[in-house]
Scaffold this active site. Structure first.
Site, PDB file in Angstrom:
ATOM      1  N   ASP A   1      77.463  50.356 -13.802  1.00 20.18           N
ATOM      2  CA  ASP A   1      77.446  51.769 -13.670  1.00 20.18           C
ATOM      3  C   ASP A   1      76.498  52.347 -12.473  1.00 20.18           C
ATOM      4  O   ASP A   1      75.364  52.345 -12.662  1.00 20.18           O
ATOM      5  CB  ASP A   1      76.933  52.572 -14.998  1.00 20.18           C
ATOM      6  CG  ASP A   1      77.153  54.048 -14.981  1.00 20.18           C
ATOM      7  OD1 ASP A   1      77.528  54.415 -15.937  1.00 20.18           O
ATOM      8  OD2 ASP A   1      76.757  54.674 -13.907  1.00 20.18           O
TER       9      ASP A   1
ATOM     10  N   HIS B   1      66.657  66.955 -18.359  1.00 21.62           N
ATOM     11  CA  HIS B   1      67.739  67.069 -18.621  1.00 21.62           C
ATOM     12  C   HIS B   1      68.563  67.249 -20.212  1.00 21.62           C
ATOM     13  O   HIS B   1      69.623  67.717 -20.148  1.00 21.62           O
ATOM     14  CB  HIS B   1      68.845  66.101 -17.558  1.00 21.62           C
ATOM     15  CG  HIS B   1      68.529  66.106 -16.616  1.00 21.62           C
ATOM     16  ND1 HIS B   1      68.604  67.158 -15.411  1.00 21.62           N
ATOM     17  CD2 HIS B   1      68.121  65.025 -15.373  1.00 21.62           C
ATOM     18  CE1 HIS B   1      68.122  66.896 -14.338  1.00 21.62           C
ATOM     19  NE2 HIS B   1      67.898  65.639 -14.411  1.00 21.62           N
TER      20      HIS B   1
ATOM     21  N   ASP C   1      60.456  67.650  -9.998  1.00 17.07           N
ATOM     22  CA  ASP C   1      61.519  66.572  -9.775  1.00 17.07           C
ATOM     23  C   ASP C   1      62.722  67.095  -9.192  1.00 17.07           C
ATOM     24  O   ASP C   1      62.935  68.387  -8.932  1.00 17.07           O
ATOM     25  CB  ASP C   1      62.353  66.231 -11.276  1.00 17.07           C
ATOM     26  CG  ASP C   1      63.334  65.254 -10.977  1.00 17.07           C
ATOM     27  OD1 ASP C   1      63.023  64.118 -11.639  1.00 17.07           O
ATOM     28  OD2 ASP C   1      64.450  65.578 -10.873  1.00 17.07           O
TER      29      ASP C   1
ATOM     30  N   HIS D   1      65.868  67.274  -9.351  1.00 19.69           N
ATOM     31  CA  HIS D   1      67.160  67.733 -10.003  1.00 19.69           C
ATOM     32  C   HIS D   1      66.700  68.968 -10.810  1.00 19.69           C
ATOM     33  O   HIS D   1      65.347  69.180 -11.348  1.00 19.69           O
ATOM     34  CB  HIS D   1      67.604  66.758 -11.126  1.00 19.69           C
ATOM     35  CG  HIS D   1      68.141  65.529 -10.185  1.00 19.69           C
ATOM     36  ND1 HIS D   1      67.382  64.359 -10.059  1.00 19.69           N
ATOM     37  CD2 HIS D   1      69.180  65.128  -9.477  1.00 19.69           C
ATOM     38  CE1 HIS D   1      68.130  63.410  -9.541  1.00 19.69           C
ATOM     39  NE2 HIS D   1      69.331  63.809  -9.204  1.00 19.69           N
TER      40      HIS D   1
ATOM     41  N   ASP E   1      61.689  61.604  -7.377  1.00 21.76           N
ATOM     42  CA  ASP E   1      62.673  61.792  -6.653  1.00 21.76           C
ATOM     43  C   ASP E   1      62.862  62.769  -5.530  1.00 21.76           C
ATOM     44  O   ASP E   1      63.806  62.988  -4.647  1.00 21.76           O
ATOM     45  CB  ASP E   1      64.207  61.711  -7.615  1.00 21.76           C
ATOM     46  CG  ASP E   1      63.976  62.864  -8.424  1.00 21.76           C
ATOM     47  OD1 ASP E   1      63.162  63.692  -8.701  1.00 21.76           O
ATOM     48  OD2 ASP E   1      64.790  62.956  -9.548  1.00 21.76           O
TER      49      ASP E   1
ATOM     50  N   TYR F   1      63.293  57.250  -7.803  1.00 17.31           N
ATOM     51  CA  TYR F   1      63.817  56.044  -7.817  1.00 17.31           C
ATOM     52  C   TYR F   1      63.852  55.046  -6.650  1.00 17.31           C
ATOM     53  O   TYR F   1      64.640  54.098  -6.430  1.00 17.31           O
ATOM     54  CB  TYR F   1      65.619  56.282  -8.088  1.00 17.31           C
ATOM     55  CG  TYR F   1      65.733  57.290  -9.031  1.00 17.31           C
ATOM     56  CD1 TYR F   1      65.580  56.884 -10.393  1.00 17.31           C
ATOM     57  CD2 TYR F   1      65.802  58.730  -9.072  1.00 17.31           C
ATOM     58  CE1 TYR F   1      65.660  57.532 -11.514  1.00 17.31           C
ATOM     59  CE2 TYR F   1      65.937  59.501 -10.042  1.00 17.31           C
ATOM     60  CZ  TYR F   1      65.924  58.929 -11.381  1.00 17.31           C
ATOM     61  OH  TYR F   1      66.083  59.962 -12.518  1.00 17.31           O
TER      62      TYR F   1
HETATM   63  C1  X5A Z   1      65.634  62.491 -14.604  1.00 14.57           C
HETATM   64  C2  X5A Z   1      66.483  62.538 -13.255  1.00 14.57           C
HETATM   65  C3  X5A Z   1      68.863  62.444 -12.605  1.00 14.57           C
HETATM   66  C4  X5A Z   1      70.452  62.213 -12.938  1.00 14.57           C
HETATM   67  C5  X5A Z   1      71.302  61.817 -11.929  1.00 14.57           C
HETATM   68  C6  X5A Z   1      72.729  61.771 -12.364  1.00 14.57           C
HETATM   69  N1  X5A Z   1      67.886  62.467 -13.566  1.00 14.57           N
HETATM   70  N2  X5A Z   1      73.511  61.661 -11.269  1.00 14.57           N
HETATM   71  O1  X5A Z   1      66.279  62.114 -12.416  1.00 14.57           O
HETATM   72 ZN    ZN Z   2      65.680  63.763 -10.928  1.00 14.62          ZN
END
Ligand code: X5A
Ligand code: ZN
EC number: 3.5.1.48
Length: 648
Positions: free
Chosen positions: A20, A127, A164, A166, A257, A297
């Site tokens: 994945d 999330h 973060d 996101h 990230d 990441y």
């Molecule tokens: C916690 C976090 C990112 C999810 C990305 C999905 N989630 N494309 O960084």
């Molecule tokens: Zn994130």
């Protein structure tokens, strides 16, 4: 008081069992890389280590509707029901540990066992929603911790800072009508074209019902945001609201990230930036900061950024930021649109959204873009960590009573002949007491310039304050400082023959009117009330300071400075973010031991006491700020908040 590090190696168990490409970046090595680096740097050893426990069903129930345990064969099918989720047989155990780690951290901080801490966890949480896993997140660790802090510790105001890259839409949904939780998130948005592609991630989503104004979204519409953009967002958006909110606890959804190198974020902020963000948050809530890992990441960037965060939680000064401190246009537009969306709900933003007043009549016009010392700004100002964090060179004997044990009481003095030579031009330094105090100051300053001491406090008789400061500036500039920032409070005049060559920036806070005599010579009135003081610090002092990027900061409380102890402590705590914490505070000899003590503790890394609910800035304070911003914004770009163009 200390810093907790909460961890359990079981959290490395959950991993991807099938192909994945979306989920594969959320790997066990994220935790081991961060932990290894913390060990290598000797940071883990300085923390109180707590072994994570599982959160109970009841604790998970604070936020989530129901949880279930599944067999392995059901996992992949179940994963398919959610967005960006890949379950493993160990996922539930790990997720319960991650939520439990957050609870332990909050308990440790709120019971006073530690001052602050970091929970190094997988899976991440922000999330996750009431009844849905999402975006690698199973349980919403930060949301559970916030609900727990309210329910079990009776807190009424919790700030959640989600750095973060996101949008933590899970946290937003869970608390959107709750005024006791102020949720701030910046995120890669690109006008809605970036995951999770939500309309409600935009700046105009501000909460609902009772919670109006308690959701603060700062969408980044371009990639490549860097140190200047992040610091500007804190100074001009998050911190004004946070001080007005006056939290009792700060929770950080600490995703890395948003750091340079990350494949998801594509941003440019360097790891040092997270030291600055952390340090800026530590002035809130009496320093009670609980950070919990979310994304991140790029293993190298993640590990470094985690180290920067922990190091700052431990009280070490933040390393200087690299790169020019100029926010980009897109960042300024985002910050401005978030400010505009929040303005109806926050007094600290309201006055500032008005049209700027015209330039004061008759005032000298600031020139100097041409003299901007760009070559100097490119020079790195790096110094190895000094062995002494804070030294105090005072004469009053009772000062020892209020000093923490690791603050050094300096006995030494500069050589007599040398001190006399520096004192010679100044009549006010002829007296023995003044000379003795100058000798101690010079010795301390040399220790700082040589890199043995990071920060310090010295005192001088009030009558010799201006002359002593003059000597300190000259000595600093001739003994290694490339760019010296001097923040002078009270009746202290800029040394008349100090060159406007870009090597010093003089900021005097007192005066009857705001004036920028050159880009390196700024005066502003001292605001009477807390609200005005905060907007002066966040809207003027720190943007100037971050733009200038000094490698030495002098902060002088001169005659009639009129500063309350807690205000002085806040100023010192925030100036500590500059120059790698190389800050020398100069006090009047008859200052109270309390003032000297609180400044010593703050310079040594302790959190300043919280200011409490703040008043609003007066119209005069706002007028002074807007005037100076209009004058200085073309040269000092961190003053920009977007949208307003100064009158030419
Ligand atoms: C916690 C976090 C990112 C999810 C990305 C999905 N989630 N494309 O960084
Ligand atoms: Zn994130």
């Amino acid at each position: 008081m200390g810093t907790a590090l909460v961890y359990h190696e079981d959290m490395t168990a959950t991993r991807l069992l099938w192909d994945d490409p979306e989920c594969e970046i959320e790997r066990p090595e994220r935790l081991t890389a961060a932990l290894d680096r913390l060990r290598q740097r000797g940071l883990e050893q300085r923390c109180l280590l707590l072994s994570a426990r599982e959160a109970s069903e009841e604790e998970l129930g604070l936020v989530h509707r129901e949880t279930q345990v599944l067999g392995k064969e059901e996992l992949q099918a179940l994963s398919g029901q959610f967005d960006a989720i890949c379950f493993h047989p160990s996922t539930f155990h790990c997720a319960r540990l991650a939520a439990g780690a957050g609870l332990q951290l909050v308990d440790a901080v709120l019971t006073g066992a530690v001052q602050n801490g970091l929970a190094l966890v997988r899976p991440p949480g922000h999330h996750s929603q009431r009844a849905a896993a999402n975006g690698f997140c199973v349980f919403n660790n930060v949301a559970i911790a916030a609900a727990h802090a309210k329910q079990k510790h009776g807190l009424h105001r919790i700030l959640v800072v989600d750095w973060d890259v996101h949008h933590g839409q899970g946290i937003q949904y869970l608390f959107e009508d709750d005024p006791s939780i102020l949720y701030f998130s910046w995120h890669r948005y690109e006008h809605g074209r970036f995951w999770p592609f939500l309309r409600e991630s935009d700046a105009d989503a501000v909460g609902r019902g009772q919670g109006l104004g308690f959701t603060v979204n700062l969408p980044w519409n371009q990639v490549g945001m860097g140190n200047a953009d992040y610091v500007a967002a804190f100074l001009h958006l998050l911190l004004p609201l946070a001080f007005e909110f006056d939290p009792e606890l700060v929770l950080v959804s600490a995703g890395f990230d948003s750091a340079i190198g990350d494949p998801e974020g594509q941003m440019q902020a360097t790891p040092e930036c997270f030291a600055h963000l952390t340090q800026l948050l530590q002035v809130l809530a009496g320093g009670r900061v609980c950070a919990m890992l979310e994304g991140g990441y790029h293993l190298e960037s993640l590990a470094e950024s985690v180290c920067m965060t922990v190091q700052t939680l431990l009280g070490d000064p933040a390393p200087p930021l690299s790169g020019s401190m100029v926010p980009c246009q897109s960042a300024l537009e985002s910050i401005q649109s978030a400010r505009a969306a929040q303005a109806p709900h926050w007094k600290s933003l309201q006055l500032q959204e008005e049209r700027p007043p015209p330039l004061l009549p008759g005032g000298p016009v600031c020139k100097g873009a041409a003299s901007a010392p760009s070559s100097l700004l490119d020079q790195p100002c790096l110094c190895p960590a000094p062995s002494v964090r804070t030294a105090v060179a005072l004469t009053a004997p009772d000062i020892t009573l209020v000093l923490p044990p690791d603050v050094i009481q300096q006995e030494g003095s500069a050589l007599r002949e040398e001190t006399e030579a520096w004192a010679r031009p100044h009549e006010s330094l002829a007296r023995e007491e003044a000379l003795a105090a100058l000798g101690k100051l010079l010795y301390l300053l040399d220790g700082m310039l040589d890199g043995q001491v990071n920060s310090g406090i010295a005192a001088t008789p009030a009558s010799a304050a201006a002359a002593t400061l003059d000597v300190a500036i000259r000595r600093g500039l001739s003994h290694g400082a490339q760019r010296l920032l001097c923040v002078a409070l009270g009746q202290l005049d800029r040394p008349p023959d100090l060159a406007h060559d870009g090597r010093s920036l003089w900021l005097n806070i007192r005066g009857k009117e705001a004036a920028a005599l050159s880009m390196f010579h700024v005066s502003t009135p001292l605001p009477a009330m807390t609200g005005g003081f905060l907007s002066c610090i966040l809207g003027l002092v720190l943007p100037l300071a971050y733009s200038f990027q000094p490698d030495l900061v002098l902060v002088a409380l001169g005659p009639g400075h009129g500063l309350q102890g807690r205000h002085a402590a806040l100023l010192a705590a925030m100036l500590r973010g500059l120059a790698g914490g190389r800050v020398l505070a100069l006090l009047e000899e008859d200052s109270t031991p309390q003032l000297a003590g609180i400044l010593a503790r703050v310079l040594n890394g302790e959190a300043p006491p919280s200011l409490g609910a703040s008043s609003v800035a007066s119209p005069e304070d706002v007028r002074a700020l807007m005037y100076l911003r209009g004058q200085l914004e073309p040269q000092w770009k961190m003053l920009q908040v977007g949208a307003f163009t100064p009158q030419k």
